[in-house]
Motif scaffolding. Structure first.
Motif, PDB file in Angstrom:
ATOM      1  N   VAL A  64       0.987  -1.155  -0.005  1.00 39.10           N
ATOM      2  CA  VAL A  64      -0.080  -0.025   0.045  1.00 39.10           C
ATOM      3  C   VAL A  64       0.754   1.336   0.224  1.00 39.10           C
ATOM      4  N   PHE A  65       1.820   1.290   0.832  1.00 40.17           N
ATOM      5  CA  PHE A  65       2.625   2.427   1.033  1.00 40.17           C
ATOM      6  C   PHE A  65       3.819   2.718  -0.146  1.00 40.17           C
ATOM      7  N   LEU A 207      -2.092  13.302  -0.374  1.00 43.27           N
ATOM      8  CA  LEU A 207      -3.239  14.090  -1.097  1.00 43.27           C
ATOM      9  C   LEU A 207      -3.342  14.038  -2.393  1.00 43.27           C
ATOM     10  N   GLY A 208      -2.106  14.059  -2.973  1.00 42.45           N
ATOM     11  CA  GLY A 208      -2.184  13.866  -4.346  1.00 42.45           C
ATOM     12  C   GLY A 208      -2.526  12.367  -4.887  1.00 42.45           C
ATOM     13  N   GLU A 209      -2.469  11.391  -4.201  1.00 41.83           N
ATOM     14  CA  GLU A 209      -3.084  10.031  -4.533  1.00 41.83           C
ATOM     15  C   GLU A 209      -4.435   9.904  -4.203  1.00 41.83           C
ATOM     16  N   TYR A 210      -5.097  10.820  -2.956  1.00 43.77           N
ATOM     17  CA  TYR A 210      -6.286  10.945  -2.739  1.00 43.77           C
ATOM     18  C   TYR A 210      -7.374  11.492  -3.763  1.00 43.77           C
ATOM     19  N   LEU A 211      -6.688  12.390  -4.620  1.00 43.04           N
ATOM     20  CA  LEU A 211      -7.490  12.974  -5.743  1.00 43.04           C
ATOM     21  C   LEU A 211      -7.710  11.969  -6.667  1.00 43.04           C
ATOM     22  N   GLY A 212      -7.407  10.801  -6.828  1.00 38.69           N
ATOM     23  CA  GLY A 212      -7.721  10.076  -7.807  1.00 38.69           C
ATOM     24  C   GLY A 212      -6.612   9.762  -8.830  1.00 38.69           C
ATOM     25  N   SER A 213      -6.940   8.998 -10.003  1.00 39.10           N
ATOM     26  CA  SER A 213      -6.161   8.681 -11.222  1.00 39.10           C
ATOM     27  C   SER A 213      -5.107   7.865 -10.606  1.00 39.10           C
ATOM     28  N   THR A 215      -4.494   3.524  -8.861  1.00 34.10           N
ATOM     29  CA  THR A 215      -4.956   2.404  -8.248  1.00 34.10           C
ATOM     30  C   THR A 215      -4.388   1.627  -7.228  1.00 34.10           C
ATOM     31  N   ALA A 216      -3.090   2.222  -6.727  1.00 37.06           N
ATOM     32  CA  ALA A 216      -2.248   1.717  -5.481  1.00 37.06           C
ATOM     33  C   ALA A 216      -1.726   2.869  -4.920  1.00 37.06           C
ATOM     34  N   GLY A 217      -1.876   2.633  -3.550  1.00 36.93           N
ATOM     35  CA  GLY A 217      -1.290   3.554  -2.634  1.00 36.93           C
ATOM     36  C   GLY A 217      -2.169   3.935  -1.470  1.00 36.93           C
ATOM     37  N   VAL A 218      -1.634   4.864  -0.625  1.00 36.17           N
ATOM     38  CA  VAL A 218      -2.570   5.353   0.320  1.00 36.17           C
ATOM     39  C   VAL A 218      -3.862   5.913   0.133  1.00 36.17           C
ATOM     40  N   GLY A 219      -3.651   6.875  -0.829  1.00 35.33           N
ATOM     41  CA  GLY A 219      -4.931   7.795  -1.370  1.00 35.33           C
ATOM     42  C   GLY A 219      -6.136   6.706  -1.583  1.00 35.33           C
ATOM     43  N   PRO A 220      -5.970   5.634  -2.696  1.00 35.53           N
ATOM     44  CA  PRO A 220      -6.932   4.903  -3.178  1.00 35.53           C
ATOM     45  C   PRO A 220      -7.647   3.974  -1.990  1.00 35.53           C
ATOM     46  N   THR A 221      -6.428   3.524  -1.169  1.00 33.14           N
ATOM     47  CA  THR A 221      -6.832   2.477  -0.064  1.00 33.14           C
ATOM     48  C   THR A 221      -7.854   3.251   0.962  1.00 33.14           C
ATOM     49  N   LEU A 222      -7.493   4.503   1.105  1.00 38.17           N
ATOM     50  CA  LEU A 222      -8.430   5.522   2.003  1.00 38.17           C
ATOM     51  C   LEU A 222      -9.708   5.434   1.506  1.00 38.17           C
ATOM     52  N   ARG A 224     -11.197   3.379  -0.685  1.00 43.49           N
ATOM     53  CA  ARG A 224     -11.883   2.210  -0.512  1.00 43.49           C
ATOM     54  C   ARG A 224     -12.441   1.924   0.782  1.00 43.49           C
ATOM     55  N   LEU A 225     -11.510   2.102   1.631  1.00 47.22           N
ATOM     56  CA  LEU A 225     -12.108   1.756   3.228  1.00 47.22           C
ATOM     57  C   LEU A 225     -13.281   2.707   3.648  1.00 47.22           C
ATOM     58  N   GLN A 226     -13.264   4.100   3.176  1.00 47.94           N
ATOM     59  CA  GLN A 226     -14.192   5.049   3.417  1.00 47.94           C
ATOM     60  C   GLN A 226     -15.598   4.508   2.779  1.00 47.94           C
ATOM     61  N   GLY A 227     -15.420   3.994   1.619  1.00 46.24           N
ATOM     62  CA  GLY A 227     -16.689   3.328   0.696  1.00 46.24           C
ATOM     63  C   GLY A 227     -17.322   2.332   1.307  1.00 46.24           C
ATOM     64  N   GLN A 228     -16.105   1.637   2.174  1.00 43.02           N
ATOM     65  CA  GLN A 228     -16.755   0.333   2.773  1.00 43.02           C
ATOM     66  C   GLN A 228     -17.315   0.739   4.269  1.00 43.02           C
ATOM     67  N   LEU A 229     -17.023   1.922   4.651  1.00 44.27           N
ATOM     68  CA  LEU A 229     -17.366   2.243   6.248  1.00 44.27           C
ATOM     69  C   LEU A 229     -16.659   1.572   7.121  1.00 44.27           C
ATOM     70  N   ASP A 230     -15.350   1.234   6.812  1.00 43.10           N
ATOM     71  CA  ASP A 230     -14.324   0.455   7.516  1.00 43.10           C
ATOM     72  C   ASP A 230     -13.834   1.407   8.298  1.00 43.10           C
ATOM     73  N   SER A 231     -14.025   2.169   9.478  1.00 39.82           N
ATOM     74  CA  SER A 231     -13.279   3.060  10.231  1.00 39.82           C
ATOM     75  C   SER A 231     -12.130   2.739  10.824  1.00 39.82           C
ATOM     76  N   ALA A 232     -12.164   1.282  11.363  1.00 39.76           N
ATOM     77  CA  ALA A 232     -11.043   0.872  11.949  1.00 39.76           C
ATOM     78  C   ALA A 232      -9.845   0.765  10.952  1.00 39.76           C
ATOM     79  N   GLY A 233     -10.090   0.357   9.589  1.00 41.82           N
ATOM     80  CA  GLY A 233      -9.055   0.331   8.604  1.00 41.82           C
ATOM     81  C   GLY A 233      -8.799   1.660   8.292  1.00 41.82           C
ATOM     82  N   VAL A 234      -9.587   2.752   8.162  1.00 46.00           N
ATOM     83  CA  VAL A 234      -9.155   4.082   7.997  1.00 46.00           C
ATOM     84  C   VAL A 234      -8.070   4.361   9.049  1.00 46.00           C
ATOM     85  N   TRP A 235      -8.585   4.262  10.362  1.00 49.21           N
ATOM     86  CA  TRP A 235      -7.685   4.810  11.368  1.00 49.21           C
ATOM     87  C   TRP A 235      -6.553   4.215  11.270  1.00 49.21           C
ATOM     88  N   SER A 236      -6.328   2.974  11.082  1.00 53.17           N
ATOM     89  CA  SER A 236      -5.204   2.292  10.888  1.00 53.17           C
ATOM     90  C   SER A 236      -4.146   2.703   9.909  1.00 53.17           C
TER      91      SER A 236
END
Length: 269
Positions: A64-65, A207-213, A215-222, A224-236
């Motif tokens: 992921v990182f 932040l640059g990854e969080y804006l999209g475009s 498929t791998a990295g911290v941004g898209p992982t966050l 995905r986890l937010q879309g799944q309402l996985d708060s434990a994963g987001v905090w992790s």
């Protein structure tokens, strides 16, 4: 009788335990799951520990990182390289200091989210899966410029005037003054600015990854986890980001102590 200071490692340990305790109290008292659901925006430390180690998600941390760290590293080199070049221009042409400083301030004051949105359109994201995002690299470089420009300029100005005069009296020119006096005087300030830029570059890459475009990295992982309402994963992921940034910051601090031992009062052999 002089009061003894608490060792740094002990202070960090006490602070960490206190933060975890406050976190647990807040999650228990104010963020209990509603009836019929297990979701809570602030999970307990035990839930985060379960997500990381019991469920085994920590095993995929590097995958992921890796793109994020790569983007942060590339942006860090570019941003600080440009910043040091601008500071050197000020040293050679002092009248340009106001202009260079204003440019650095503008890079700091720009709304990074808006700049990131434009960068996605202009630069795009990752060229292929697993590659770092071009936008993440750009934002990581952008957030490094201000602190390094200011730190380097202040460092170059801190050179002792008498030492500069001694070099001039013995026939040395501006280049000799630069090598023998200005660079040595500026080194602690420059290294401190570079150390501060380490977590900034990582944050810009995330932040640059969080804006999209990408498929791998911290941004898209966050995302995905937010879309799944996985708060434990987001905090992790948040905590792992803090661990990576603090580790890089601390390692750079050790490098500074090795390069500039006179700053900490140690004798130079």
């Amino acid at each position: 009788m002089a009061r003894e200071r608490i060792p740094g490692w002990l202070a960090a340990l006490i602070g960490g335990v206190a933060l975890i305790l406050i976190w647990w109290l807040v999650s228990f008292a104010a963020f209990q799951p509603s009836d019929g659901t297990s979701f809570t925006p602030v999970p307990s430390p035990l839930a985060v520990f379960d997500w990381l180690f019991v469920q085994g998600n920590v095993a995929g941390t590097w995958g992921v990182f890796a793109p994020t760290i790569t983007a942060a590293g590339i942006g860090y080199v570019w941003g600080n390289g440009i910043a040091l070049l601008l500071a050197t221009v000020v040293l050679v042409f002092p009248r340009l200091e106001t202009v260079i400083t204003q440019i650095a301030v503008v890079t700091y004051c720009l709304p990074i989210v808006a700049v990131g949105g434009i960068s996605i359109v202009v630069l795009g994201g990752a060229k292929s899966p697993g590659d770092p995002s071009e936008t993440a690299i750009f934002l990581a470089a952008l957030v490094c410029v201000f602190t390094t420009v200011v730190g380097a300029i202040l460092g170059f100005k801190s050179a002792d005037r008498a030492s500069l005069d001694v070099v001039r009296v013995f026939g040395g020119g501006s280049w000799m003054q630069m090598r023998k006096v200005r660079l040595v005087a500026a080194l602690p300030a420059i290294l401190n600015a570079l150390q501060i830029a380490v977590p900034s570059a990582f944050l810009g890459a995330v932040l640059g990854e969080y804006l999209g475009s990408i498929t791998a990295g911290v941004g898209p992982t966050l995302i995905r986890l937010q879309g799944q309402l996985d708060s434990a994963g987001v905090w992790s992921v948040f905590l792992l980001c803090a661990v990576f940034a603090l580790a890089a910051y601390g390692l750079f601090g050790l490098v500074i102590r090795l390069i500039t031992p006179w700053v900490s009062g140690k004798a130079v052999r």
